[in-house]
Scaffold this active site. Structure first.
Site, PDB file in Angstrom:
ATOM      1  N   GLY B 350       0.829  -1.206   0.000  1.00 45.42           N
ATOM      2  CA  GLY B 350       0.000   0.000   0.000  1.00 45.42           C
ATOM      3  C   GLY B 350       0.864   1.256   0.000  1.00 45.42           C
ATOM      4  CD1 TRP B 353      -1.788   1.671  -5.862  1.00 46.10           C
ATOM      5  CD2 TRP B 353      -2.005   3.472  -4.553  1.00 46.10           C
ATOM      6  NE1 TRP B 353      -2.825   2.422  -6.350  1.00 46.10           N
ATOM      7  CE2 TRP B 353      -2.981   3.530  -5.574  1.00 46.10           C
ATOM      8  CE3 TRP B 353      -1.953   4.510  -3.622  1.00 46.10           C
ATOM      9  CZ2 TRP B 353      -3.893   4.570  -5.680  1.00 46.10           C
ATOM     10  CZ3 TRP B 353      -2.853   5.552  -3.718  1.00 46.10           C
ATOM     11  CH2 TRP B 353      -3.817   5.573  -4.752  1.00 46.10           C
ATOM     12  CG  HIS B 354       0.511   6.248  -1.045  1.00 44.73           C
ATOM     13  ND1 HIS B 354       0.042   5.078  -0.502  1.00 44.73           N
ATOM     14  CD2 HIS B 354      -0.431   7.182  -0.774  1.00 44.73           C
ATOM     15  CE1 HIS B 354      -1.114   5.294   0.088  1.00 44.73           C
ATOM     16  NE2 HIS B 354      -1.434   6.572  -0.056  1.00 44.73           N
ATOM     17  N   GLY B 355       3.863   5.774  -4.247  1.00 45.13           N
ATOM     18  CA  GLY B 355       4.944   6.335  -5.043  1.00 45.13           C
ATOM     19  C   GLY B 355       6.107   5.387  -5.163  1.00 45.13           C
TER      20      GLY B 355
END
Lengths: 490, 504
Positions: B350, B353-355
């Site tokens: 997770g 996923w943000h970067g």
């Protein structure tokens, strides 16, 4: 409810906004000057109808460099050593090289410094460069890149002069920790007569912790004052190590106990003699400790003018940021002490990088600044006639005008004032403003990837500082090589 | 002609963001056509699909081809899965979909990250090449930079959306969409395309076939959402980031510990207002078109523990991770140790996923550790009775500070600067300068405090003023919209906060 009613709602909102814009744009709704109200111009809503801001492309010399080379400490070293050997002196559309400018008929103003560089390289000589500036160079920005290159090319090591209680204690080269009882006395205290003398020393600022002579430091409760230094994680290779720790101090009526610890172990216990006039410089040999700690004892301490961490020979370069300054403090200080320190430290080049604090004061003419700045340069030339000086002019700075970002309107006037003062005093000049790209360059620097300037549209990032430093080095080394060639022919 | 060309062509510096007037002009034009085509049929879907693709093209250029690729692939595979009777073949189709979606995501988002990791482990010097640019250059004679992979707009959102569709079809939760136009519309619906919420097919697809319905209350609610989103994003988030937070994070060493601490609190508010503001506008715009998108934020800083935080923050992502990653990994059904491991894996991914950077993985991992510790804490200290007000207050403060502390690692450019921030707070706080700093940064600190107060107001208070807005006559609503737009404009055109010199 049908979608047409939503459309009509939005249409009415647009109509009202247009009406407000049409009726009130460019007039003050609240004309008492206490609160300014901005009204949008309707054309700014229509895409592409109005230029948002002048978006200059960054000069090609920058784009040619791989931005990633400047991100981490190790790779910084590589790029600092790989400057192109031959570069064109003239400002050329293709290479966009920013040359150093000399006073008319006086191309030799840097020759003494170039001679010193050759002596360092060939005979293990030593020379010092003082880089004075405003907050633009805080954190060892710009200086660290130049220092690394010169130390690698000619010899030398160490991060140079530091002070306990320095404004930015974490720099590109060092992480410093000062005990809470240190107080830094800057040009502001000098101006406001907080201290009763005008001897701040070579860094134009000094630190103290307890001194009966100094009315601002009368608290005698502290028993010791400590200052520790370790390398920063992005420190360049040559600045990581040093052979000498030199303490410059004075203005203490009684001796001061002093200890120097390297990596936690006591290296030396000493007594710093009382100094009634002038100053003393005391050096200690070291073997590049990872953690250096200096402990000053007693309830009556000295004025500390600097702690220099240097190699035993080679180039030493000091980052001396004077936050808030316009560079007009030299003439206010004791020039005898300054002269003695410059000679003792063997200062052969001074870089002066100011202007950022002058720009917010927008006036018609900067001749007042030109005269005042010239006085500083003249003084420096008087205290050390063979001193080479390069004035690094004001960098581009921007501000908001409505929703647009534009350069300050007075930068060229300030740059011209600095250049005139430099030439009149027999100093060289390097145009930071043009090197960055001239008017409107700052937004390009802020919004580039990685960012070369911070979002205050004034200060450069570490990456941007390295780029500017590299451009400066390109021209400095170009002129040095020309000097070398000419002198070899004889 | 030149002006029209400029208007229609892609331009990287002028994407259609909700915070730009040009988006609202686009929306108004869209509504005009929608007034004719709002009845639920293939023309409505086609109209919204075409305009959504145009919206995407304006923001993302030739990457809309990836959006079309994802659409065509998953529509086809969805049908194949539904029609196939063989379990093995169905699994293969799911695998193909994951390969395409995650492959495209991995390439465009994580190519640099993965090659950096590989190069540092194996001491190799693998370079990335933008294959899409290579193909496009060969096909159309364009001159795209092949050495630079640009992250396509919204790719993290729409790939997760299509994966959820395939998984739901596979699990029998939803039937495949009737035709590719309707499916394309579901994937590319412009309000949620750029920054979520991630919409499940089961929630959205039935709405495609339902009659357009929007009550006056719902329209007012949508306008309220849009206004509050714009205020959060532009008046709070953008203002404090440009004038304060960004500068602290850029150069922590140039600021005192107090300023660094305020910068961290400021970022906590900024990221919430930025993200939730944007999704509020997305939900409002969707609602004006008659579509109900799921709530994505529910006052996350009111959470009294970290598990509660993740039920309130980016709800569409955390529920996606729960349903499509955590539960398939075994969830809590395979023993405590496995459950803790699953939580960690889900949060690490997770975070990623943000970067595409190790710091997001670290941030996710730290949240994972927090969640695991909370689970263990719940076992040790069972809550038999309702917590007192004081207990709840303390829990909220502790949770808020835990989350805020972790934002440092999310936002700081690198560990060097994150360490500098913590160092400055610990060793250079400069308490004596606080009164001077409070007065110099008065506007910024007022906005930060106001933002937090508004966030922490009880829901019934927020409902009350939302209710007032909804009950207002329409002319008053219009007036309020105009006034708020003008106020936002003040923030947008205000002078940049100058760098302040504090006497140290």
């Amino acid at each position: 409810m049908k979608p047409i009613r939503v459309f009509l709602f939005i249409l009415v909102v647009f109509a009202l906004l247009f009406a407000v814009s049409y009726l009130y744009h460019e007039t003050d709704i609240l004309p008492d000057n206490k609160l300014s109200v901005h009204v949008p111009h309707y054309s700014s809503a229509i895409p592409f109808l109005k230029e948002r801001f002048i978006h200059k492309t960054i000069p090609d010399t920058i784009r040619a460099l791989n931005a990633e080379q400047f991100d981490q400490g190790n790779t910084l070293i590589t790029s600092a050593n790989e400057l192109p050997a031959e570069t064109e002196k003239e400002k050329d559309e293709e290479t966009l090289f920013q040359s150093i400018e000399y006073p008319p008929g006086k191309d030799s103003v840097l020759n003494h410094f170039f001679k010193e560089l050759i002596a360092i390289r060939d005979k293990n000589g030593s020379a010092r460069i003082l880089h004075y500036g405003d907050s633009q160079i805080e954190g060892d920005r710009i200086t660290s890149f130049i220092r690394e290159y010169l130390q690698n090319e000619f010899g030398g090591k160490g991060p140079g002069l530091l002070l306990p209680g320095m404004v930015v204690p974490l720099t590109a080269s060092v992480n410093t920790k000062s005990s809470k009882n240190w107080r830094l006395f800057t040009w502001k205290e000098l101006r406001d007569s907080v201290i009763n003398h005008n001897r701040p020393g070579v860094m134009l600022q000094f630190s103290g912790y307890s001194n009966p002579i100094n009315s601002a430091l009368q608290d005698a409760s502290a028993k010791i004052a400590s200052f520790s230094v370790r390398n920063s994680s992005i420190c360049h290779l040559h600045a990581r190590s040093y052979d000498l720790c030199t303490i410059l101090y004075g203005n203490n009526k009684v001796p001061v106990n002093f200890q120097i610890k390297a990596n936690g172990s006591l290296l030396k216990s000493d007594t710093l003699k009382a100094v009634s006039s002038g100053y003393i410089s005391k050096s200690y040999r070291l073997d590049s400790p990872e953690n250096l700690e200096l402990i000053f004892g007693g309830t009556a301490g000295p004025d500390l003018y600097g702690i220099a961490l240097d190699g035993s020979y080679g180039v030493a370069m000091d980052n001396i940021p004077l936050r808030g300054s316009a560079g007009l403090e030299f003439a206010k200080t004791d020039c005898v002490m300054l002269r003695d320190m410059y000679n003792d430290l063997n200062v052969s080049l001074v870089l002066l990088q100011f202007g950022v604090n002058v720009a917010p004061n927008i006036v018609e003419s900067y001749s007042y600044y030109e005269h005042a700045f010239y006085r500083q340069l003249k003084l420096l030339k008087q205290i050390k006639p063979d001193l080479s000086i390069i004035v690094m002019g004001i960098s581009d700075m921007a501000r908001k005008k409505g929703t647009q970002v534009v350069s300050y309107p007075n930068l060229e006037k300030i740059r011209d004032a600095q250049k005139s003062a430099a030439f009149k005093a027999g100093c060289a000049f390097w145009d930071c403003y043009e090197a960055m790209g001239g008017e409107g360059a700052m937004s390009g620097w802020v919004f580039s990837d990685p960012p070369l300037a911070r979002k205050d549209f004034v200060h450069l990032t570490y990456t941007g500082s390295n780029k500017l430093a590299e451009m400066f080095l390109n021209s400095l080394m170009n002129d040095f090589r020309k000097y070398e060639q000419l002198n070899q022919e004889f | 002609m030149n002006y029209l060309e400029q208007l229609l062509k892609y331009s990287a510096e002028a994407p259609l963001l909700f915070t730009q007037m040009r988006f609202w002009i686009f929306f108004a034009v869209l509504l005009l056509g929608y007034s004719v085509l709002y009845k639920p049929n293939i023309w409505r879907s086609t109209y919204l699909l075409v305009l959504s693709l145009f919206f995407y093209y304006k923001s993302g250029g030739y990457f809309f081809s990836l959006l079309i690729l994802s659409t065509v692939t998953d529509y086809t595979l969805g049908n194949l899965i539904y029609r196939s009777r063989s379990g093995g073949l169905r699994k293969i189709y799911v695998f193909c979909s994951l390969l395409v979606n995650l492959g495209v995501l991995a390439y465009f988002k994580y190519a640099y990250f993965f090659t950096d990791v590989l190069n540092s482990i194996f001491q190799t010097d693998i370079q990335v090449v933008n294959i899409l640019a290579v193909w496009t250059n060969n096909l159309s004679g364009s001159h795209f930079d092949i050495s630079n992979i640009i992250l396509p707009v919204g790719i993290s959102f729409y790939t997760f959306q299509t994966i959820s569709y395939i998984m739901d079809v596979y699990r029998g939760k939803v039937k495949p969409v009737k035709n590719i136009i309707d499916f394309g519309f579901y994937v590319s619906f412009f309000p949620q395309l750029v920054a979520g919420p991630i919409v499940r097919a089961a929630e959205f697809v039935p709405q495609i076939y339902r009659k357009y319905k929007l009550t006056i209350q719902e329209m007012s609610h949508a306008v309220f959402l849009i206004l509050s989103g714009l205020v959060k994003k532009m008046l709070i988030s953008d203002y404090i980031s440009i004038n304060f937070v960004d500068r602290i994070f850029d150069a922590p060493a140039a600021y005192s510990g107090f300023e660094n601490l305020m910068g961290i609190y400021g970022y906590s508010l900024q990221i919430y207002c930025d993200f939730s503001g944007y999704t509020d506008i997305a939900i409002g715009v969707g609602l004006l078109l008659g579509f109900r998108l799921p709530v994505n934020f529910n006052s996350p800083y009111k959470a009294s523990n970290i598990s509660g935080f993740w039920k309130r923050w980016h709800i569409s992502l955390s529920s996606w991770l729960r349903d499509y990653l955590y539960i398939p990994l075994g969830g809590s059904r395979k023993g405590k140790t496995r459950m803790h491991l699953n939580i960690l894996v889900v949060m690490l991914l997770g975070g990623l996923w943000h970067g595409a950077s190790m710091r997001f993985v670290i941030w996710g991992g730290l949240h994972g550790i927090g969640l695991v510790l909370h689970k263990i804490w719940q076992k040790i200290i069972p809550h038999s009775k309702k917590p007192s007000r004081l207990q709840r207050f303390v829990s909220i403060i502790v949770t808020f500070h835990f989350v805020t502390f972790l934002w440092i690692f999310f936002r700081a450019e690198d560990m060097f600067r994150a360490n500098q921030m913590l160092h400055q707070i610990a060793y250079n706080f400069r308490l004596s300068l606080v009164p001077e700093m409070l007065s110099s940064y008065a506007i910024i600190f007022s906005i930060i405090i106001t933002g937090f107060i508004l966030h922490w107001l009880p829901s019934r208070v927020k409902e009350t003023y939302r209710g007032w807005f909804i009950k207002m006559p329409v002319y008053l609503k219009i007036l309020i919209v105009v006034i708020i737009v003008l106020i936002i404009f003040q923030a947008k055109s205000s002078v940049i906060q100058p760098f302040i010199y504090f006497q140290f």
